[in-house]
Design an enzyme around this catalytic site. Structure first.
Site, PDB file in Angstrom:
ATOM      1  N   LYS A  84      -1.609   6.873 -30.551  1.00  0.00           N
ATOM      2  CA  LYS A  84      -0.609   7.938 -30.513  1.00  0.00           C
ATOM      3  C   LYS A  84       0.637   7.556 -31.395  1.00  0.00           C
ATOM      4  O   LYS A  84       1.299   6.698 -31.369  1.00  0.00           O
ATOM      5  CB  LYS A  84      -0.043   8.772 -29.284  1.00  0.00           C
ATOM      6  CG  LYS A  84       0.965   7.912 -28.676  1.00  0.00           C
ATOM      7  CD  LYS A  84       1.706   8.613 -27.619  1.00  0.00           C
ATOM      8  CE  LYS A  84       2.503   8.017 -26.575  1.00  0.00           C
ATOM      9  NZ  LYS A  84       3.915   7.910 -27.006  1.00  0.00           N
ATOM     10  N   HIS A  89      -2.253  -7.882 -28.023  1.00  0.00           N
ATOM     11  CA  HIS A  89      -2.036  -7.959 -29.477  1.00  0.00           C
ATOM     12  C   HIS A  89      -1.278  -9.500 -29.752  1.00  0.00           C
ATOM     13  O   HIS A  89      -1.690 -10.227 -30.679  1.00  0.00           O
ATOM     14  CB  HIS A  89      -1.101  -7.057 -30.181  1.00  0.00           C
ATOM     15  CG  HIS A  89      -1.913  -5.809 -30.282  1.00  0.00           C
ATOM     16  ND1 HIS A  89      -2.365  -4.855 -29.710  1.00  0.00           N
ATOM     17  CD2 HIS A  89      -2.573  -5.296 -31.654  1.00  0.00           C
ATOM     18  CE1 HIS A  89      -3.425  -3.981 -30.000  1.00  0.00           C
ATOM     19  NE2 HIS A  89      -3.127  -4.245 -31.396  1.00  0.00           N
TER      20      HIS A  89
END
Lengths: 295, 199
Positions: free
Chosen positions: B105, B37
């Site tokens: 998650k 990222h």
């Protein structure tokens, strides 16, 4: 056979056991959790967790891809082995396990973020050593993933905040963490001591199996009450709502300064992995965490 | 509702998904976590090309265990990682690459929620810690990019079959299961504080 030779022979197996099979108490607690959970999403998550355990066990695969940083807790009784010898054996076993099991190389330099690629780095793996006068040597492998470790917290409460302050800090930490530490979690709490001792006690508390309360009744009572409070929040498995948020709360405590109330909160994911092996003077080996394992 | 989806996932299919739905996904997904990222964001800034696979992708927050055997990579364990660490970066990637679905998650924050709504994307949760389970659904490693970041942080391109059940927990309409649960949890906490004699 010398202790050194036994450790050299057995440590790779102990690490493999730790990352591929949960201790008996944790597996049982997760099965009980499925019985108690009422929400559909909660039950579904717990069923996937239990299926995952079977696959990991059968295929000898790491339960979770985050095999964490490997921590070692050692109790040295009446035996002759030097720290240097133990550390060398552990380092070599960690390097071999990274390649052979394999476990994920997760150890990096804290600033450059460069991965060492073998799970060995500066002061890592870390050894926590206790001495006692028992006729054995005991070693626990405690792989700790970052999902739960990142949610651990330390508070220096004031004495007047007292037990209520402790309870609030713990529950608020669980609520803030939400689904991030992979509930149903286990919570290890260190009360008292000093800042570093409170955190160490929280890890010691995590090492105690589920379902075993503290031997001191007033501490055991706080453990049970806190567990009920946490589950009554209904954060649920994976933070998606439900009735099982925590599998257990363990507390260790120490005396502290009259002006302080240190509180260490250790969080552990449902994949509460640890494996403990005891080596007796006779050379006899006993696994404490897993009934079906080994010897 | 239970939906079976195949990549590339269309905008229409994403819009249909609502919080609480279950998805089984087949096709191509890419892993990206902290370092990928960060690098993608940096490459956007300096206008450097990122791998084509980012475009219209399904991004899986995951740092797998992999092993090279006879020159081929094999997945050993590959469950989801905590998504929240990517919160400050994800919205830019959704906007720039048209990411259709994020799998992780623990949920994400308001910046991501806003981007999911604006650019019609969705966040799905999978059970954390289930690295062994997911290996059944990963049929093949198609490619790997940015391996210099290390195996956990590299961008792995997986072919998956019926990966799921994924829970739609943040949808393209502003629905957010984590916020719903959090609201209830805060209410329950207030009740716990008011009835401490019960504990």
């Amino acid at each position: 056979m010398s202790l050194k030779k036994i450790l050299e022979d057995e440590l790779d197996d102990l690490i493999k056991l730790a990352v591929t099979e949960l201790p008996d108490d944790v597996e049982q607690a997760l099965k009980n959790a499925l019985k108690h959970e009422k929400t559909e999403i909660g039950k579904m998550n717990l069923r996937i967790i239990l299926e995952n355990l079977e696959i990991a066990k059968t295929k000898s695969l790491p339960i979770c891809q985050d095999t964490g940083i490997l921590n070692f807790f050692i109790k040295i009784g009446k035996c002759s082995i030097s720290y240097d010898e133990i550390y060398k054996i552990i380092k070599n076993a960690v390097k071999r396990s990274t390649k052979n099991i394999p476990i994920r190389p997760s150890v990096v330099d804290p600033l450059s973020r460069k991965n060492t690629n073998n799970n060995v780095g500066e002061k890592i793996p870390h050894l926590y050593v206790d001495f006692n006068s028992e006729p054995y040597f005991e070693i626990t492998v405690f792989p700790k993933g970052a999902g739960s470790e990142n949610m651990c917290k330390m508070f220096m409460l004031t004495p007047h905040e007292g037990l209520m302050g402790i309870k609030k800090s713990v529950i608020e930490t669980v609520i803030e963490s939400g689904g991030k530490p992979c509930p149903p979690i286990k919570i290890g709490i260190g009360i008292g001591g000093s800042s570093e001792l409170a955190m160490k006690l929280s890890k010691d508390a995590l090492l105690r199996p589920l379902g075993k309360n503290h031997p001191v009744q007033r501490i055991a009572s706080i453990e049970n009450k806190l567990l009920k409070m946490i589950n009554d929040t209904e954060l649920g498995p994976m933070g998606l709502g439900g009735f099982v948020t925590a599998l257990g709360v363990n507390i260790e405590y120490a005396s502290c300064h009259t002006a302080s109330l240190p509180l260490g909160i250790g969080m552990q994911c449902w994949a509460d992995r640890r494996a403990t092996m005891r080596v007796y003077e006779s050379g006899k080996i006993k696994y404490l965490s897993h009934r079906r394992a080994g010897h | 509702m239970i939906t079976h989806l195949s990549t590339p996932v269309s905008k229409e299919e994403i819009i249909k998904l609502k919080v609480g739905d279950m998805v089984y996904l087949s096709g191509k997904i890419i892993t990206a976590r902290d370092r990928a990222h960060m690098r993608a964001k940096e490459y956007i800034r300096i206008d450097k090309k990122v791998p084509n696979e980012f475009e219209n992708s399904v991004v899986y927050h995951c740092g797998p265990i992999v092993k090279k055997k006879n020159g081929n990579w094999k997945v050993i364990s590959a469950g989801p990682t905590t998504s929240y660490r990517m919160e400050s970066l994800e919205h830019e990637l959704i906007q720039r690459f048209g990411i259709k679905m994020i799998i992780g998650k623990g949920g994400m924050g308001e910046k991501t929620a806003k981007a999911l709504k604006e650019f019609k994307s969705v966040y799905c949760s999978f059970t954390g810690g289930t690295g062994a389970y997911v290996t059944q659904n990963i049929k093949k490693i198609l490619n790997v990019e940015w391996l210099d970041l290390g195996t956990p942080e590299a961008v792995w391109i997986f072919e998956v079959l019926d990966f799921g059940p994924l829970v739609v927990s943040m949808d393209s309409h502003g629905g957010n299961l984590y916020n719903e649960v959090n609201k209830k949890v805060i209410q329950n906490y207030q009740m716990i504080l008011e009835s401490t004699n019960k504990y």
